[in-house]
Scaffold this motif. Structure first.
Motif, PDB file in Angstrom:
ATOM      1  N   ILE A 180       4.456  76.971  35.608  1.00 28.41           N
ATOM      2  CA  ILE A 180       4.003  75.699  35.023  1.00 28.41           C
ATOM      3  C   ILE A 180       5.224  74.815  34.839  1.00 28.41           C
ATOM      4  O   ILE A 180       6.031  75.021  33.932  1.00 28.41           O
ATOM      5  N   ASP A 181       5.352  73.856  35.734  1.00 27.11           N
ATOM      6  CA  ASP A 181       6.513  72.968  35.755  1.00 27.11           C
ATOM      7  C   ASP A 181       6.250  71.757  34.858  1.00 27.11           C
ATOM      8  O   ASP A 181       5.236  71.076  35.009  1.00 27.11           O
ATOM      9  N   VAL A 182       7.152  71.496  33.927  1.00 21.34           N
ATOM     10  CA  VAL A 182       6.993  70.387  32.984  1.00 21.34           C
ATOM     11  C   VAL A 182       8.026  69.316  33.306  1.00 21.34           C
ATOM     12  O   VAL A 182       9.227  69.587  33.335  1.00 21.34           O
ATOM     13  N   THR A 183       7.544  68.105  33.561  1.00 26.75           N
ATOM     14  CA  THR A 183       8.432  67.001  33.921  1.00 26.75           C
ATOM     15  C   THR A 183       8.109  65.776  33.083  1.00 26.75           C
ATOM     16  O   THR A 183       7.063  65.708  32.434  1.00 26.75           O
ATOM     17  N   VAL A 184       9.023  64.820  33.123  1.00 27.94           N
ATOM     18  CA  VAL A 184       8.790  63.505  32.525  1.00 27.94           C
ATOM     19  C   VAL A 184       9.035  62.487  33.633  1.00 27.94           C
ATOM     20  O   VAL A 184      10.160  62.326  34.102  1.00 27.94           O
ATOM     21  N   ALA A 185       7.989  61.835  34.085  1.00 20.67           N
ATOM     22  CA  ALA A 185       8.104  60.885  35.183  1.00 20.67           C
ATOM     23  C   ALA A 185       8.919  59.674  34.760  1.00 20.67           C
ATOM     24  O   ALA A 185       8.979  59.321  33.575  1.00 20.67           O
ATOM     25  N   ARG A 192       5.590  64.263  28.451  1.00 23.12           N
ATOM     26  CA  ARG A 192       5.746  65.323  29.439  1.00 23.12           C
ATOM     27  C   ARG A 192       4.437  65.565  30.186  1.00 23.12           C
ATOM     28  O   ARG A 192       3.352  65.373  29.648  1.00 23.12           O
ATOM     29  N   THR A 193       4.565  66.026  31.416  1.00 28.25           N
ATOM     30  CA  THR A 193       3.412  66.330  32.253  1.00 28.25           C
ATOM     31  C   THR A 193       3.628  67.691  32.906  1.00 28.25           C
ATOM     32  O   THR A 193       4.700  67.959  33.446  1.00 28.25           O
ATOM     33  N   SER A 194       2.596  68.552  32.835  1.00 29.70           N
ATOM     34  CA  SER A 194       2.678  69.885  33.418  1.00 29.70           C
ATOM     35  C   SER A 194       1.942  69.934  34.745  1.00 29.70           C
ATOM     36  O   SER A 194       0.869  69.349  34.896  1.00 29.70           O
ATOM     37  N   THR A 195       2.513  70.655  35.686  1.00 28.32           N
ATOM     38  CA  THR A 195       1.891  70.871  36.990  1.00 28.32           C
ATOM     39  C   THR A 195       2.069  72.334  37.363  1.00 28.32           C
ATOM     40  O   THR A 195       3.171  72.883  37.232  1.00 28.32           O
ATOM     41  N   ILE A 196       1.012  72.971  37.828  1.00 24.87           N
ATOM     42  CA  ILE A 196       1.083  74.371  38.251  1.00 24.87           C
ATOM     43  C   ILE A 196       1.581  74.401  39.690  1.00 24.87           C
ATOM     44  O   ILE A 196       0.959  73.814  40.582  1.00 24.87           O
ATOM     45  N   VAL A 197       2.723  75.069  39.909  1.00 25.12           N
ATOM     46  CA  VAL A 197       3.328  75.109  41.242  1.00 25.12           C
ATOM     47  C   VAL A 197       3.672  76.556  41.594  1.00 25.12           C
ATOM     48  O   VAL A 197       3.609  77.458  40.751  1.00 25.12           O
ATOM     49  N   GLU A 198       4.045  76.753  42.849  1.00 23.98           N
ATOM     50  CA  GLU A 198       4.490  78.081  43.277  1.00 23.98           C
ATOM     51  C   GLU A 198       5.782  78.437  42.542  1.00 23.98           C
ATOM     52  O   GLU A 198       6.667  77.593  42.360  1.00 23.98           O
ATOM     53  N   MET A 199       5.887  79.685  42.106  1.00 26.60           N
ATOM     54  CA  MET A 199       7.056  80.117  41.352  1.00 26.60           C
ATOM     55  C   MET A 199       8.301  80.048  42.230  1.00 26.60           C
ATOM     56  O   MET A 199       8.284  80.459  43.398  1.00 26.60           O
ATOM     57  N   SER A 200       9.383  79.497  41.675  1.00 28.18           N
ATOM     58  CA  SER A 200      10.645  79.406  42.392  1.00 28.18           C
ATOM     59  C   SER A 200      11.144  80.798  42.767  1.00 28.18           C
ATOM     60  O   SER A 200      10.985  81.768  42.016  1.00 28.18           O
ATOM     61  N   LYS A 201      11.789  80.885  43.935  1.00 26.91           N
ATOM     62  CA  LYS A 201      12.343  82.179  44.358  1.00 26.91           C
ATOM     63  C   LYS A 201      13.414  82.653  43.376  1.00 26.91           C
ATOM     64  O   LYS A 201      13.674  83.860  43.247  1.00 26.91           O
TER      65      LYS A 201
END
Length: 765
Positions: A614-619, A625-634
């Protein structure tokens, strides 16, 4: 139905960014590990699944939010549409579950039930009811499909009919759509007035097409009294004789009057002594006699006849102009055009008739002008009553024409209202024309909706009966032993147990009732054990259920955490699908290592596990803040420490000095954490960051102690970097301070361990 494969759409769910069918698929598989820092939205995610378990939106989800998940057979469920259907398949363990099922103040679990032998009869009936529920759901689905079809047909009818009407309304930038049509049908459903005629409809459409009003028209003037007065006056003049002339010759030959008068005046004017006709001399006595006989009264009479002739000619000319003054039908607004055309033709006809009638009077007057001393022959003149009747008909026609012109002018003045009235009449026309089809579609949709309601009520009644039966087959006593075994496996010891009492359970430590409330870790142990023991309740089978577990290791020490993760993983191994949500790095690593071969199997084998973050960013330009579910970083997937992952954020921040970093808000926290880990290896022994930096400067004299002040600033602002949970908090450090600290950190790492820095950068590349 299979397993859940994706969150197809997500709207208005708090911190989460919206998702749509065009968003990349999350590719959920049988085993799913979702890692996110504390505050990133794991609780919200678990409540989405809890909504499917309850068959309704979770009360703690944002009001007005919506989501939809899809299964591998493309079946969709979600809220607010279709929340039902997965209640017996989805099981969710989260903080809400603990709060709902365990009452710590009273020291008991919200009753645990178990099917006993004495409830076999009720269980058999429950099995039958559950079969009936499947059939009822099938009927409900069919009724729902029928309702959707009727609704679609009704929607298509409204859309197409509204589109057709809109093309006739000429609305410009405004729209006329299905909702407008529905309101019109409701407004005019009982209107018994007929639809417009073709001419009326065309007229209304012509009005709607006008961008500006037509010119005003002047009314036409006509006074029938003038005709009657003129007729009588002229007829009277034509019947008069000239009795004032005393000459015997004139009385005997009245037709010679004008000839005699003009001859006398000519001889006088030219001083002729002899008569041009006979050649004889004109005596003074004769001249005097002619002068007295042809006095001013003759001139006045002749002048009167001449003016009367001019008056009649003017009257006839005005009648001729009357037709010209009438506007053409096309010059009037459309709604009066048709009737005005008939009026105009009638007026033109009466004008022609009146001109012909007055023409007979003009013929008599012309004869009178030639023989003023003799009454004119009036036998061929149209009688006065006929002329008056024609004038009255003409006056009526002119009045009607002026009324139409007045109506036209009023429409010009009220142009906007005029266009609105035309729009209303067109809309009502088509509503009246098509309300039969509309009423039929309404009735069919209502019938389908009633059928669906009946099936929903029937299915709900069966579920209510099933719920009552489940209450009858549950009992809490036999489950205590199962739960205690799970607690021991979870904690790695058997010190904490639960014992059934009359109204629930008693918490015991070393077989003695505890005093006070258990620790948070013990609470979690009891709750997760109760949860795991209840999976097989209500006739459920593990192979059929989808289990969602949110942070199963809260407040556990390292040893207990390993036991807990192992228990949860092994107990849920046979489930249809498993979701593990956690913010605990060690917990994430336990499941990651166990499922690594499932996520990256040997070549030719399909993966059965998915690792997500769950990646949390601020545009840029935003303050939330905004959360986006993404593939887990290696860097999280391949290493037990978050050090490499956090370093990658700092590296990106440093390498892109002029670009906005949507993770920039957490860089100060990340810097402190990276610095702590680096110094833990380079300056072991603790003592705090200032002390470690002091030792580092002694070991590496080339370091610039002044520049390291930027890193010491981190100790003043980011004082809890030992906890990765704090990475999502906002820092008070400015962007300039943060960038300076990052550059200083990299410079220090290059000076102290350049190879280490190079390898880290290579891993993050």
């Amino acid at each position: 139905m299979g397993v859940i494969t994706n969150i197809k759409s997500l709207n208005g769910m708090g911190i989460y960014a919206d998702r749509s069918p065009r968003s990349p698929s999350l590719q959920f598989r049988r085993y799913n590990l979702v890692y996110g820092f504390n505050g990133s939205g794991k609780s919200t995610l678990s409540r989405l699944f809890a909504s499917l378990e309850a068959g309704e939106a979770h009360p703690k989800l944002p009001e007005g939010g919506a989501f939809e998940i899809t299964l591998e057979d493309d079946t969709a469920f979600g809220c607010p549409t279709r929340p039902n259907g997965l209640e017996q398949r989805v099981l969710v363990f989260n903080s809400d579950y603990i709060e709902r099922n365990l009452q710590w103040a009273a020291g008991r679990a919200n009753p645990v039930f178990y099917i006993g032998a004495d409830q076999a009869e009720a269980a058999a009936e429950l099995t039958k009811i559950e079969g009936d529920i499947v059939k009822a759901d099938t009927r409900k689905a069919a009724a729902a499909a029928a309702e959707r079809a009727a609704d679609k047909m009704f929607a298509n009818l409204k859309r197409e009919r509204a589109k057709s009407i809109a093309s006739r309304l000429h609305l410009g930038n405004r729209k006329y759509e299905a909702p407008n049509l529905a309101r019109d049908y409701e407004a005019w459903k009982d209107d018994d007035r007929p639809a417009l005629t073709d001419d009326e409809l065309k007229a209304a459409e012509d009005i709607r097409q006008m961008d500006e009003p037509m010119p005003r028209l002047e009314p036409v003037s006509f006074d029938k009294g003038t005709i009657e007065t003129a007729y009588r006056f002229i007829a009277e003049v034509c019947g008069q004789s000239l009795s004032t002339v005393a000459l015997t010759e004139v009385q005997e030959h009245p037709d010679m009057l004008l000839w005699l008068k003009e001859g006398h005046e000519y001889h006088q004017a030219h001083g002729l002594a002899d008569c041009l006709l006979c050649g004889n001399s004109i005596s003074s006595e004769r001249r005097s006699l002619l002068t007295n006989a042809l006095d001013d009264s003759v001139n006045a009479f002749v002048t009167r006849l001449t003016k009367t002739d001019e008056r009649l000619r003017t009257l006839l000319q005005s009648l001729g102009q009357l037709e010209v003054q009438l506007p053409a039908a096309g010059d009037l607004v459309a709604e009066v055009r048709s009737s005005f055309k008939d009026v105009r033709e009638s007026v033109a006809k009466e004008v022609h008739v009146l001109v012909e009638q007055l023409g007979t009077l003009q013929t008599a007057l012309m004869a009178k002008l030639e023989r003023p001393a003799t009454p004119a022959d009036m036998s061929a003149v149209i009688p006065e009553r006929d002329v008056v009747a024609t004038a009255e008909r003409l006056a009526l026609g002119v009045t009607m024409a002026n009324e139409a012109i007045a109506g036209h002018n009023q429409s010009v003045v009220d142009f906007v209202q005029h266009k609105e009235a035309a729009e209303t009449s067109i809309r009502r026309h088509f509503v009246v024309e098509g309300r039969g089809d509309y009423a039929q579609a309404v009735a069919e949709l209502a019938q389908a909706s009633d059928k669906l309601k009946d099936e929903i009520d029937s299915a709900a009644d069966l579920r209510r009966k099933a719920g009552e039966l489940r209450e009858r087959v549950r009992t809490h006593g036999p489950a205590a032993g199962v739960i205690n075994k799970l607690i021991a496996a979870y904690l790695g010891h058997g010190e904490l147990t639960i014992a059934p009492v009359e109204q629930g359970y008693e918490l015991q430590r070393h077989s003695r009732p505890i005093s006070g409330v258990p620790s948070e870790g013990e609470k979690t142990a009891i709750a997760i054990s109760y949860f795991l023991s209840s999976i097989a309740a209500d006739n459920r089978k593990l192979k059929d259920v989808i289990v969602v577990v949110d942070d199963p290791v809260s407040s556990l020490d390292t040893k207990a955490l390993n036991f807990a993760c192992s228990l949860v993983r092994t107990r849920l191994e046979g489930a249809s699908q498993v979701f593990i949500l956690t913010h605990n790095l060690q917990c994430m690593n336990e499941f990651r290592k166990a499922w690594k071969s499932k996520a990256k199997p040997r070549q030719g084998v399909d993966p059965t596990a998915t690792f997500l973050f769950i990646d949390v960013t601020v545009a840029e330009g935003q303050d939330r803040r905004t959360s986006t579910i993404v593939e887990m970083s290696k860097l999280l997937r391949e290493y037990d420490s978050e050090y490499h992952f956090l370093f990658s954020h700092v590296l990106r921040f440093v390498d892109r000095p002029d670009a906005y970093d949507d993770h920039g808000y957490m860089i100060p926290n990340v810097l402190r954490r990276v610095l702590d880990v680096f110094l833990a290896f380079k300056c072991p022994g603790g003592g705090g960051l200032p002390s470690q930096l002091e030792k580092l400067c002694k070991d590496y004299p080339t370091l610039d102690r002044e520049k390291l002040a930027a890193l010491e600033r981190l100790t003043q602002v980011e004082s809890h970097s030992d906890n990765v949970d704090d990475l999502l908090s906002f820092s008070t450090m400015t962007l300039e301070e943060t960038r300076g600290a990052a550059i200083t950190l990299f410079a220090m790492m290059e000076e102290v361990d350049a190879k280490h820095l190079v390898r880290l950068k290579s891993l993050c590349g």
